[in-house]
Design an enzyme around this catalytic site. Structure first.
Site, PDB file in Angstrom:
ATOM      1  N   ASN A  50      -1.583  -4.884  -4.724  1.00 56.81           N
ATOM      2  CA  ASN A  50      -0.059  -4.961  -5.043  1.00 56.81           C
ATOM      3  C   ASN A  50       0.344  -4.362  -6.387  1.00 56.81           C
ATOM      4  O   ASN A  50       1.496  -4.815  -6.934  1.00 56.81           O
ATOM      5  CB  ASN A  50       0.592  -6.417  -4.905  1.00 56.81           C
ATOM      6  CG  ASN A  50       0.230  -6.767  -3.417  1.00 56.81           C
ATOM      7  OD1 ASN A  50      -0.549  -7.819  -3.171  1.00 56.81           O
ATOM      8  ND2 ASN A  50       0.719  -6.268  -2.401  1.00 56.81           N
ATOM      9  N   ILE A  62       4.100  -2.807 -10.377  1.00 61.26           N
ATOM     10  CA  ILE A  62       4.034  -4.132  -9.656  1.00 61.26           C
ATOM     11  C   ILE A  62       4.902  -4.380  -8.310  1.00 61.26           C
ATOM     12  O   ILE A  62       5.969  -4.090  -8.501  1.00 61.26           O
ATOM     13  CB  ILE A  62       4.294  -5.597 -10.571  1.00 61.26           C
ATOM     14  CG1 ILE A  62       3.220  -5.259 -11.834  1.00 61.26           C
ATOM     15  CG2 ILE A  62       3.940  -6.705 -10.157  1.00 61.26           C
ATOM     16  CD1 ILE A  62       3.619  -6.284 -12.758  1.00 61.26           C
ATOM     17  N   CYS A  63       4.352  -4.615  -7.298  1.00 56.73           N
ATOM     18  CA  CYS A  63       5.044  -4.881  -6.055  1.00 56.73           C
ATOM     19  C   CYS A  63       5.474  -6.632  -5.881  1.00 56.73           C
ATOM     20  O   CYS A  63       4.385  -6.924  -5.586  1.00 56.73           O
ATOM     21  CB  CYS A  63       4.186  -4.468  -4.757  1.00 56.73           C
ATOM     22  SG  CYS A  63       5.285  -4.729  -3.239  1.00 56.73           S
ATOM     23  N   LEU A  64       6.488  -6.925  -6.456  1.00 53.80           N
ATOM     24  CA  LEU A  64       6.700  -8.377  -6.261  1.00 53.80           C
ATOM     25  C   LEU A  64       8.211  -8.452  -5.626  1.00 53.80           C
ATOM     26  O   LEU A  64       9.090  -7.789  -6.456  1.00 53.80           O
ATOM     27  CB  LEU A  64       6.577  -8.861  -7.780  1.00 53.80           C
ATOM     28  CG  LEU A  64       6.512 -10.408  -7.737  1.00 53.80           C
ATOM     29  CD1 LEU A  64       5.823 -11.291  -6.832  1.00 53.80           C
ATOM     30  CD2 LEU A  64       6.624 -10.536  -9.024  1.00 53.80           C
ATOM     31  N   ARG A  82      12.551  -7.039  -7.399  1.00 53.15           N
ATOM     32  CA  ARG A  82      13.381  -5.975  -6.753  1.00 53.15           C
ATOM     33  C   ARG A  82      15.099  -6.205  -6.795  1.00 53.15           C
ATOM     34  O   ARG A  82      15.549  -7.358  -6.490  1.00 53.15           O
ATOM     35  CB  ARG A  82      13.071  -5.821  -5.220  1.00 53.15           C
ATOM     36  CG  ARG A  82      11.785  -5.363  -4.939  1.00 53.15           C
ATOM     37  CD  ARG A  82      11.404  -5.487  -3.315  1.00 53.15           C
ATOM     38  NE  ARG A  82       9.996  -4.993  -3.022  1.00 53.15           N
ATOM     39  CZ  ARG A  82       9.561  -5.215  -1.947  1.00 53.15           C
ATOM     40  NH1 ARG A  82      10.057  -5.698  -1.097  1.00 53.15           N
ATOM     41  NH2 ARG A  82       8.351  -5.084  -1.855  1.00 53.15           N
TER      42      ARG A  82
END
Length: 229
Positions: free
Chosen positions: A130, A137-139, A143
């Site tokens: 992630n 960062i994928c959180l 978003r």
């Protein structure tokens, strides 16, 4: 029969007066336009200042709340105590694949906070499904727009952001030292699945884990030794 109206003065003197009149008219228009532009700029500056003031008031409260409820695996540092909108987060996982590493994050809270989320980047190179090797960062809560309701909302705070980042390194076994904390219980229920191999940002890392978990662990350990001490 009526004579035609005089279109323009004749002679050098008349022509000079026309030029002066035109110059004065242009100067007046430019001054008026500058005034309108200045008033618009002033209004924009005032709006921006007002938003910064709102942000900074929120941050005073949120930073105090964050420091009172910080995960034991996290540390926050403010390079300039007068600028609460810029801080660094260090996560030192005590379980899972990333145990023993020290991972640095840079957080910047924009002027429009809390209508928009903070901007966060991982400064430590890491092998993670992630987090990319360049720090993206994928959180979900970071978003700004999310159709599933898990994205940013004005009701979220810096505490949520830090707990979410911390949970990128945890498995589903809770830390017994914090299990009795109501803050931990809430945050864990929200973020326990964020170490996500099924919806990765770093697809190569996720496929590596799926293909060979032991070799994945070895690469994670290698990155920790090289970049996260």
């Amino acid at each position: 029969m009526k004579s035609d109206p005089q279109v323009e003065p004749s002679g050098p003197g008349g022509l000079h007066r026309v030029k002066v009149a035109v110059m004065l008219t242009l100067a007046s228009k430019l001054k008026r336009d500058d005034g309108l532009k200045g008033s618009r700029t002033s209004a924009t500056t005032s709006d921006s200042t007002r938003r910064v003031s709102v942000r900074d008031k929120l941050l005073v409260k949120e930073v105090a709340e964050l420091e009172a409820n910080l995960p034991c695996t996290c540390k926050v540092h403010f390079p300039d105590p007068n600028k609460l909108h810029c801080f660094q987060l260090t996560v030192i996982p005590d379980e899972g694949y990333y145990q023993g590493g020290k991972f640095q994050f840079e957080t910047e809270v924009p002027d429009a906070y809390n209508m928009v989320p903070p901007k966060v980047k991982c400064l430590t190179r890491i092998w993670h499904p992630n987090i990319t090797e360049t720090g993206e960062i994928c959180l979900s809560l970071l978003r700004e727009h999310s159709i599933d309701g898990t994205g940013w909302a004005p009701t979220r705070t810096l505490k949520d952001v830090v707990w979410g980042l911390n949970s990128l390194f945890t498995g589903e076994d809770c830390d017994s030292r914090q299990a009795d904390s109501p803050v931990f219980t809430l945050s864990f229920s929200l973020f326990k699945d964020l170490l996500n191999f099924d919806d990765p940002l770093n697809i190569e890392a996720a496929e590596h884990h799926l293909r060979d978990k032991e070799d994945f662990r070895n690469k994670v350990d290698d990155y920790i030794k090289r970049y996260a001490r």
